[in-house]
Enzyme design. Sequence first.
Site, short mmCIF file in Angstrom:
data_model
loop_
_atom_site.label_atom_id
_atom_site.label_comp_id
_atom_site.label_asym_id
_atom_site.label_seq_id
_atom_site.Cartn_x
_atom_site.Cartn_y
_atom_site.Cartn_z
N HIS A 111 -7.33 4.66 7.57
CA HIS A 111 -8.64 4.37 6.98
C HIS A 111 -8.73 2.85 6.88
O HIS A 111 -7.74 2.14 7.09
CB HIS A 111 -8.78 5.01 5.59
N ASP A 171 0.88 -1.17 0.00
CA ASP A 171 0.00 0.00 0.00
C ASP A 171 0.92 1.23 0.00
O ASP A 171 2.15 1.10 0.08
CB ASP A 171 -0.90 -0.04 1.25
ZN LIG Z 1 -4.85 1.36 2.50
#
Ligand SMILES: [Zn+2]
Length: 274
Positions: A116, A8
């Site tokens: 998040h 990510d």
């Molecule tokens: Zn993420």
Amino acid sequence: MKVFVSVDIEGIGCVVRSEHSSPQGREFQWARKRMTEEVNAAVAGAFAAGASEVAVADSHNVGLNLLADELDPRVRLVMGSPRPLSMMEGVQLGFDAVFLVGYHAMAGTADGVIVHTYTGRIASVKLNGTPVGEIGISAALAGHYGIPVALVTGDDKAAREARELLGDVETVEVKQGLGAYAALCLSPAACNEKIRAGAERALRKARSLKPFRVEEPVQLTVGFTTASAVDRVTAIPGVERLDGTTVAASAADVLQAFRLFHLMTDLVELVPFI
Ligand SMILES: [Zn+2]
């Protein structure tokens, strides 16, 4: 040892704001380069520890972030979207260890950088009552296939979350979160070296690690940031409203629970923010 790396962008060193993580952001091209460097560092560590094969899943946004030309030529790359297993697409092909690189803490975590869980519309996710973010969800999918998570890299809050959930996992902290969009950062060169060394240590102890298995059947609980999201996701058979912003569903296993959750994240994009 065959290694699967899911990467990510929000937990990459020196990435702190949407100017970095959004494809429209003015720092995005630079952040992609950083992301590619940290993947290469993790891959170098894995091969140094005896990996026979490494696959990398480009798992931010639509899966078009890593600079393929600059990627270690020994790896195979999962890119693009949509993908049924999203951030973990490809893990079902069979691996011995998973690395989560550039990961971030779950939605709502104080002083975690760009926290998040999949989208900004999700407030919380629980599997059998245990709160999980992207680290926990990816670990649970790997666990479904019997594969342990050996390494998690990101900020100090992501590392803490990983250790609390997964126990003896190797963690590498590339920054100290000071707020949702601010951090005390190491230099890119220092981040790369920490990750290379951490990946090598992680793979050397991977055989002793246990997969993160979620007991079946799986009770999935999802909290949203708006009541309108619940109006939409209760259209899915078996999904029940618990209160204004929370739903629950029962799933045979974590794969089915993830499919439900993933469908919910798509559906909530169809309703207004309020
Ligand atoms: Zn993420």
